[in-house]
Structures are given as structure tokens and as C-alpha cells.
Write a protein that holds these residues in place. Structure first.
Motif, short mmCIF file in Angstrom:
data_model
loop_
_atom_site.label_atom_id
_atom_site.label_comp_id
_atom_site.label_asym_id
_atom_site.label_seq_id
_atom_site.Cartn_x
_atom_site.Cartn_y
_atom_site.Cartn_z
N GLU A 42 55.23 0.37 -18.31
CA GLU A 42 54.51 -0.37 -19.37
C GLU A 42 54.68 -1.87 -19.22
O GLU A 42 53.88 -2.65 -19.75
N HIS A 43 55.73 -2.29 -18.52
CA HIS A 43 56.05 -3.72 -18.42
C HIS A 43 56.04 -4.21 -16.98
O HIS A 43 56.53 -5.30 -16.70
N ARG A 44 55.50 -3.44 -16.09
CA ARG A 44 55.55 -3.79 -14.66
C ARG A 44 54.82 -5.11 -14.39
O ARG A 44 53.90 -5.49 -15.14
N PRO A 45 55.21 -5.80 -13.32
CA PRO A 45 54.60 -7.10 -13.00
C PRO A 45 53.10 -7.00 -12.75
O PRO A 45 52.58 -5.94 -12.37
N LEU A 46 52.46 -8.12 -12.90
CA LEU A 46 51.01 -8.19 -12.70
C LEU A 46 50.62 -7.75 -11.29
O LEU A 46 49.60 -7.07 -11.10
N VAL A 47 51.40 -8.13 -10.29
CA VAL A 47 51.05 -7.73 -8.92
C VAL A 47 50.99 -6.22 -8.79
O VAL A 47 50.19 -5.68 -8.02
N CYS A 48 51.86 -5.53 -9.52
CA CYS A 48 51.86 -4.06 -9.48
C CYS A 48 50.61 -3.52 -10.16
O CYS A 48 50.02 -2.54 -9.70
N ARG A 49 50.22 -4.15 -11.24
CA ARG A 49 49.03 -3.70 -11.98
C ARG A 49 47.77 -3.88 -11.15
O ARG A 49 46.82 -3.11 -11.26
N GLU A 50 47.77 -4.92 -10.33
CA GLU A 50 46.55 -5.25 -9.59
C GLU A 50 46.46 -4.56 -8.23
O GLU A 50 45.41 -4.58 -7.61
N GLU A 62 60.10 -8.76 -1.39
CA GLU A 62 59.50 -10.00 -1.88
C GLU A 62 58.26 -9.77 -2.73
O GLU A 62 57.76 -10.70 -3.34
N TRP A 63 57.79 -8.53 -2.75
CA TRP A 63 56.47 -8.30 -3.34
C TRP A 63 56.45 -8.23 -4.88
O TRP A 63 55.61 -8.91 -5.49
N PRO A 64 57.30 -7.44 -5.52
CA PRO A 64 57.14 -7.31 -6.97
C PRO A 64 57.67 -8.52 -7.75
O PRO A 64 58.69 -8.47 -8.44
N THR A 65 56.96 -9.63 -7.62
CA THR A 65 57.35 -10.87 -8.27
C THR A 65 56.63 -11.03 -9.61
O THR A 65 55.57 -10.45 -9.83
N PHE A 66 57.20 -11.85 -10.45
CA PHE A 66 56.55 -12.17 -11.71
C PHE A 66 55.69 -13.41 -11.49
O PHE A 66 56.19 -14.45 -11.06
N ILE A 67 54.41 -13.28 -11.76
CA ILE A 67 53.50 -14.41 -11.58
C ILE A 67 52.73 -14.64 -12.87
O ILE A 67 52.72 -13.78 -13.76
N GLY A 68 52.11 -15.79 -12.96
CA GLY A 68 51.34 -16.10 -14.15
C GLY A 68 52.25 -16.25 -15.36
O GLY A 68 53.40 -16.68 -15.26
N ASP A 69 51.76 -15.86 -16.51
CA ASP A 69 52.52 -16.02 -17.75
C ASP A 69 53.54 -14.92 -17.96
O ASP A 69 54.40 -15.03 -18.82
N TRP A 70 53.44 -13.88 -17.18
CA TRP A 70 54.30 -12.71 -17.39
C TRP A 70 55.62 -12.87 -16.65
O TRP A 70 55.64 -12.92 -15.41
N ASP A 71 56.72 -12.97 -17.36
CA ASP A 71 58.02 -13.18 -16.71
C ASP A 71 58.92 -11.94 -16.79
O ASP A 71 60.09 -12.02 -16.50
N GLY A 72 58.35 -10.83 -17.23
CA GLY A 72 59.13 -9.60 -17.26
C GLY A 72 60.20 -9.58 -18.33
O GLY A 72 61.20 -8.87 -18.18
N GLU A 73 59.99 -10.29 -19.41
CA GLU A 73 61.04 -10.40 -20.43
C GLU A 73 61.40 -9.06 -21.06
O GLU A 73 62.50 -8.90 -21.59
N GLU A 74 60.48 -8.09 -20.99
CA GLU A 74 60.74 -6.77 -21.57
C GLU A 74 61.57 -5.89 -20.63
O GLU A 74 62.04 -4.83 -21.03
#
Ligand code: SF4
Ligand code: SF4
Length: 98
Positions: A71-79, A24-36
Motif C-alpha cells: 500500500e505504501h510502496r515507492p512510486l517507481v514500484c507502482r510505475e 539502487e532501484w526502489p528509491t523514493f522519488i517525487g513527493d513520496w518519501d515512504g514515511e508510512e
């Protein structure tokens, strides 16, 4: 996450615990929808997982890993921060540290 760290911070490239902790964790949140990110690696607004392990995680957990969509990983991963309490918690739960 998955950036090499030194000192008393765990090395992400020989860990991967947070990428294999919860489907459940690596979700797309905010404006980033993982389109890449390729479709076969996504599912219902998040990364596809095999069990709890993200489908984009390559390699052997606890030995040598990398994120194939780094390079395109979800925001939750970046944070997610190496060396944080959450990092140590998931490492402990996956048996990668005491
Ligand atoms: S659990 Fe911590 S050390 Fe392991 S990959 Fe994630 S951030 Fe890096
Ligand atoms: S997208 Fe990459 S960094 Fe995020 S959970 Fe999956 S393998 Fe880990």
C-alpha cells in the motif's frame, strides 16, 4: 508491480524479479518519501535491500512472493509495468524466463 496479471503478461505473484534486481532501484522519488514505511525497511532515501533484493519482498523468488509494504510502496514500484520490456529483461536476467 506485484499485481496478479493474466494472459501473456507474467504473473507478479509468482515472480518478484524487479524487486530483486538492483539495490539502487526502489528509491523514493517525487513527493513520496515512504514515511508510512517502517524505518528498518528504509535506507538513504530508498528501500533497504539485502544484496539486490528489497527487504520488503516476502516469499520465494520465482515461486510465490508479495510486497509487505504494498500500500505504501515507492512510486517507481507502482510505475513498473508487468509485461514491459524492462519486466522481461529483469526476468531473463534472474533466470525466470528465456
Ligand atoms: S518483473 Fe515483471 S512479472 Fe516480475 S514482479 Fe516485476 S513486473 Fe511483475
Ligand atoms: S517496495 Fe515492494 S514493490 Fe517495491 S521493490 Fe520492494 S518489494 Fe518490490
Amino acid at each position: 508491480m506485484l499485481m496478479p496479471m493474466t494472459g501473456d503478461v507474467p504473473d507478479c505473484e509468482s515472480c518478484g524479479a524487479c524487486c530483486a534486481y538492483s539495490w539502487e532501484w526502489p528509491t523514493f522519488i517525487g513527493d513520496w518519501d515512504g514515511e508510512e514505511i517502517m524505518e528498518h525497511l528504509k535506507e538513504d532515501g530508498r528501500m533497504r535491500c539485502n544484496g539486490n533484493r528489497c527487504a520488503a519482498l516476502m516469499g520465494t523468488l520465482g515461486e510465490s512472493v508479495f510486497c509487505s509494504v504494498y500500500e505504501h510502496r515507492p512510486l517507481v514500484c507502482r510505475e513498473f509495468t508487468a509485461g514491459s520490456d524492462a519486466c522481461h529483461t529483469v526476468r531473463s536476467q534472474l533466470g525466470l524466463q528465456d
